[in-house]
Design a protein around this motif. Sequence first.
Motif, PDB file in Angstrom:
ATOM      1  N   GLN A 277       0.808  -2.584   5.464  1.00 31.69           N
ATOM      2  CA  GLN A 277       0.474  -2.101   6.810  1.00 31.69           C
ATOM      3  C   GLN A 277      -0.097  -3.210   7.673  1.00 31.69           C
TER       4      GLN A 277
ATOM      5  N   LEU B 286       0.683  10.861   6.113  1.00 25.84           N
ATOM      6  CA  LEU B 286      -0.547  10.905   6.917  1.00 25.84           C
ATOM      7  C   LEU B 286      -1.475  11.952   6.332  1.00 25.84           C
TER       8      LEU B 286
ATOM      9  N   TRP C  26       2.676   3.925   4.108  1.00 22.63           N
ATOM     10  CA  TRP C  26       4.127   3.826   4.236  1.00 22.63           C
ATOM     11  C   TRP C  26       4.692   3.763   2.825  1.00 22.63           C
TER      12      TRP C  26
ATOM     13  N   ARG D 141      -3.103   6.586   6.716  1.00 25.82           N
ATOM     14  CA  ARG D 141      -1.640   6.549   6.628  1.00 25.82           C
ATOM     15  C   ARG D 141      -1.172   5.592   5.539  1.00 25.82           C
TER      16      ARG D 141
ATOM     17  N   ILE E  83       6.634   8.014   5.946  1.00 24.82           N
ATOM     18  CA  ILE E  83       5.251   7.943   6.430  1.00 24.82           C
ATOM     19  C   ILE E  83       4.483   9.096   5.796  1.00 24.82           C
TER      20      ILE E  83
ATOM     21  N   ASP F 222       7.838   4.605  12.768  1.00 26.33           N
ATOM     22  CA  ASP F 222       7.103   3.526  12.107  1.00 26.33           C
ATOM     23  C   ASP F 222       8.137   2.708  11.349  1.00 26.33           C
TER      24      ASP F 222
END
Length: 400
Positions: free
Chosen positions: A165, A209, A354, A352, A207, A202
């Motif tokens: 990130q 969250l 990824w 968050r 993703i 993104d």
Amino acid sequence: MANSDGVNLGFKLVGPGEQPDIEYHPNPAKYHTRTQLRLNADPNLPNKPLPSGFPARVEGPIVWEGKDWTDEKQWVYELSLAELKEIEDAVEYFKGLNIPLGHISPKTFPLPTFSQTLHSLSKELYSGRGFFVLRTLPVDNLSKLSTAISFAGISSHVGPLRGRQSGNGAVIAHIKDLRATHNLKEIGNAAYTTDAQVFHTDAGDLIALLALEVAAEGGTSRIASSWRVYNEIAETRPDLIGTLAEEWVLDSFGGNPPYSKRPLLFHEDGKIILQYSRRHFTGYLSQKRNPEIPAITEAQAEALDAIHYTAEKYSLALNFQKGDMQFINSLGLVHARDGFRDDEEHTRHLIRLWLRNEELAWKTPAALQHIWDKLYTLKPEEQNFPLEPEIRKKAGGVAK
Ligand SMILES: [Fe+2]
């Protein structure tokens, strides 16, 4: 010039090499006026063929509209007491291993029965509707460390690869209004304000969250199917599909080199893939679009608005609650969030991750491969898990 409301926009199309009149927050009057002026100049635009290899339309469960979903039970999976116990036990098991957090994996965070459900839900991301929500992680009863371990552990069963990130190897990002606590000059992303975030993707496959806290008012999460957006634009304005599939100049906001070039839209292995963030073409707050780099074109400006407004028309609002974990396919869906207001007891704060599931993943377009190589190649010992909010530094040229 006046728009339909009689407002004088003073709006005109610019020539090649000049940055069009477009901002981060879309303006419907400018969008419609730009479209009208472009069609006046070339009425043949909607008759242009789609670019080579792009289909007239795409089909599949990921092609949906907000109105197709009538009950959140269709996408919200309520965690049972037994599943919450498995999660709690897995946190204790992982802590007992006494190894760095970067080693969190399905093996070190075992979920004996829940794992299979998470695998099915991962398939839902890659070959189904493209999203789901898990409800509810009891975040008020967990330390920051246990929260991070729970979230990364559950997520590892959805997508074992965690994406970078930030340049410092952080795999957790904090989404929070940081204007009061951090240097305003560093803020170039609406994620660190209470401002609305317009539709975007993104970087990367998936993703995840987790809502640690929700706002006093607003902050609604919205998602839309990029495939549905594609079908509409392909049918009505195939020339804009050509525009989206051409190379764009993405501002790297002070990075070296100062910009990168790539298409925003791909048709790869039968799948439509959209990867873009509007701020790279308009700038946002302290990160202004660099006037020294090549400007975008009027066609590109129109295409940005066409995506945004088509996505908005077909979007689904998610009722994102405290303790909810939202998972979305960022290759096939776009997302946005409304502006919000915090108060002393309600300070919106999300974390968050990824993710990528190599076994289920879509084929990465060649023009994105260098980004994926930077995102998904962190070794476990290189991964940082910041438990407090920080502003992400550029991840070695990774353009989000
Ligand atoms: Fe985002």
